[in-house]
Design a protein around this motif. Structure first.
Motif, PDB file in Angstrom:
ATOM      1  N   ARG A 507       0.989  -1.009  -0.034  1.00  0.00           N
ATOM      2  CA  ARG A 507      -0.041  -0.004   0.074  1.00  0.00           C
ATOM      3  C   ARG A 507       0.756   1.133  -0.011  1.00  0.00           C
ATOM      4  O   ARG A 507       0.204   2.417  -0.054  1.00  0.00           O
ATOM      5  N   GLU A 508       2.091   1.141   0.359  1.00  0.00           N
ATOM      6  CA  GLU A 508       2.904   2.414   0.120  1.00  0.00           C
ATOM      7  C   GLU A 508       4.408   2.028  -0.289  1.00  0.00           C
ATOM      8  O   GLU A 508       4.877   0.681  -0.131  1.00  0.00           O
ATOM      9  N   ASP A 531       1.630   6.450  -1.692  1.00  0.00           N
ATOM     10  CA  ASP A 531       0.558   5.531  -1.530  1.00  0.00           C
ATOM     11  C   ASP A 531       0.663   4.569  -2.858  1.00  0.00           C
ATOM     12  O   ASP A 531       0.210   5.301  -3.826  1.00  0.00           O
TER      13      ASP A 531
END
Length: 575
Positions: A507-508, A531
């Protein structure tokens, strides 16, 4: 006037009554989906991964949560001596990852204590649950849920502001919490990682949309404008918190494109002296160009409906001034790679079904070198050695072998020089960053957060329990290492989670740059955390302005392993 207000008030009360009655009944399918089902741990298969004796015939679904609950001391009323309950303790929570006939794979979620063969598991039992009401009329439904699902530890009823977006993730640490979220049109059930477990259409949404908006304030009421800018010391904080705009300068993002990203190449593909950008997706290659005004699409190259693209590489092996794309592809679990190049009019496939992984790696004093490696048997994903690819007439073949450390594969290393000695930066199979010298001598070892990738090749699993045929495992390919503009070692960092070594969802991400100090690596700089999932990157003059940038292909954040990816070209200016 009073009569009109009374009619309006009566209508509003009737409307709210309709909404409340419309959502008071728990869907029958929800009761079935969340009913308690008991099973047993069959055996461990890897660290934190187990088999249970439940399958689809038990009502099990991928993503379901199982718990191991230890019964504790009895709670006895001091006067009546009645047993009122027990002080139970949840020893482990497990998520269902893959369902087979007669058994399923599960993986521990968070901290798990001593999971062992024979432990009893129960689906959706002993978990905390809360009800979030975006209609403000869901109290009857909440009470019905408590009665329908008594095995959950209900934490309370919470009203939420209608029309306000749901938070992306929960903020509380600890064991998973089930959230039953009543929205305008549906009831969504998710856990505290934002994983959506179920969704049920609910009546009453039309009535909610019929509620008129709140009236504007009278003209004699002054509404204060939001304070813009930073909050000064000693002042009350602003209601609006502003990001540091300077931190986002120098980052450019292209348009979002459908598909799971797998690779990126920046090179002169058509021989006109300008660099194009090839973005690799599992089913195609999108070729475009970063321009002063934005992004211009040049061509879409289809790679075959049955072929899964997993990596991109590049080289001008034939020396005609047009860089070829060397595309690593997989068909029916075997390598079926291909070459795409510009023929003067369009981009065409010139060779296909090649049995090679391809990678482009920079060697000190040589520049970029096209490398290849073969796939081995079911237990050998990368068959040694890694070799240089050479052109022979109208085809490519294997050249000289590259003397690499034993743990290296084609996607996990970068050579660099320390004086006259050649060293190797390597991300091993544990995703640990290691520096090797001559004769496989380990000179330095670092952390284990590097080069994680979501791109995987599904292969038959020779270690299937009971020798079951057809069970699969996933070979995940590492994100390649690159050289920075000043010779730095650049490594991708993706953060998120991996489930049962079969699902990855990041997610990041960011890129870290390291330099060799003689006794170890030290960080020189890193990009701003973004992100999304970083699938590949390259240092190049992306926009043809004479300055180097870092080009990345970035997948947008996912809330579920089953949701579809979108990705875009994201470019960092090097300052």
């Amino acid at each position: 006037m009073t009569k009109g207000i009374g009619i309006a008030l009566s209508g509003l009360l009737l409307l709210l009554g309709i909404c409340a009655n419309a959502v008071a009944e728990v869907p029958t399918s929800l009761k079935k989906d969340f009913r308690e089902v008991s099973g047993v741990i069959i055996m461990p298969v890897a660290e934190g991964e187990f088999l249970v004796d439940l399958d689809a015939s038990s009502g099990l679904a991928t993503g379901d949560l199982l718990t191991i609950v230890d019964r504790g001391e009895k709670i006895i009323h001091p006067v009546t001596k009645e047993v009122m309950g027990t002080l139970d303790q949840t020893r482990a929570v497990l998520r269902v990852m893959q369902i087979k006939k007669g058994y399923s794979y599960v993986q521990t979620v968070g901290k798990a204590l001593d999971v062992k063969r024979g432990d009893t598991v129960k689906r959706f039992s002993g978990l905390e649950a809360r009800f979030i009401d975006y209609r403000s009329t869901g109290m009857p439904l909440y009470e019905e849920l408590q009665q329908a699902l008594p095995q959950l530890n209900w934490q309370g009823y919470e009203k939420a502001e209608f029309g306000k977006p749901l938070p992306a993730t929960a903020t509380e640490p600890g064991p998973p919490v089930l959230e039953f979220i009543l929205g305008q049109d549906d009831l969504v059930v998710r856990d505290s990682t934002a994983e959506v477990l179920r969704s049920y259409p609910m009546p009453g949404g039309e009535a909610m949309r019929a509620v008129p908006p709140a009236p504007a304030p009278p003209s004699n009421v002054v509404v204060a404008a939001p304070v813009m800018g930073a909050v000064k010391t000693g002042q009350e904080p602003s209601a609006i918190v502003h990001e540091d705009i300077q931190a986002t300068q120098g980052i450019w993002s292209g348009p979002l494109q459908e598909g799971k990203p797998v690779g990126l190449v920046v090179a002169d593909l058509d021989g006109d002296g300008l660099l194009e950008t090839a973005l690799g997706f599992e089913d195609r290659i999108e070729i475009g160009r970063r321009t002063a005004s934005g992004y211009a699409s040049v061509a879409t190259v289809k790679t075959g409906s049955r072929r899964q693209v997993v990596r991109l590489a590049y080289a001008d092996l034939d020396g005609n001034g047009r860089t070829e794309l060397y595309i690593t592809g997989v068909t029916n679990e075997r390598l079926s790679s291909l070459i795409v190049q510009f023929n003067g009019k369009s981009f065409v496939q010139t060779q296909e079904d090649l049995p090679y992984y391809f990678a482009t790696v920079e060697f000190s004093g040589e520049g970029n070198v096209l490398l290849g490696q073969r796939m081995g048997d079911l237990r050998t994903d990368f068959r040694p050695p890694v070799f240089r690819m050479i052109a022979q007439g109208n085809t490519v073949s294997e050249g000289a072998a590259v003397p690499l450390p034993e743990q290296a594969d084609i996607y996990g290393f970068l050579p660099f020089n320390n004086g006259e000695e050649r060293l190797w930066a390597l991300v091993n199979n544990d995703h640990q960053l290691v520096i090797y010298g001559q004769n496989d001598n380990v000179l330095w070892e670092g952390g284990k957060d590097y080069a994680h990738g979501e791109t995987g090749i599904e292969r038959d699993d020779p270690n299937s329990p009971g020798g079951s045929k057809g069970d699969k495992r996933v070979l995940y390919l590492k994100v390649g290492m690159k050289r920075g503009p000043a010779g730095e070692i650049l490594v991708a960092v993706n953060k998120g989670f991996s489930l049962m070594s079969r699902w990855r969802m990041y997610r990041e991400s960011m890129i870290q740059a390291f330099v060799w100090s003689g006794g170890g690596l030290r960080e020189a700089w890193h990009t701003r955390t973004q992100d999304g999932y970083l699938a590949d990157f390259q240092v190049a003059d992306v926009d043809n302005d004479g300055q180097l940038e870092i080009a990345t292909i970035l997948g947008n954040p996912q809330t579920s392993p089953f949701s579809k990816r979108k990705a875009s070209l994201v470019v960092y200016e090097i300052q």
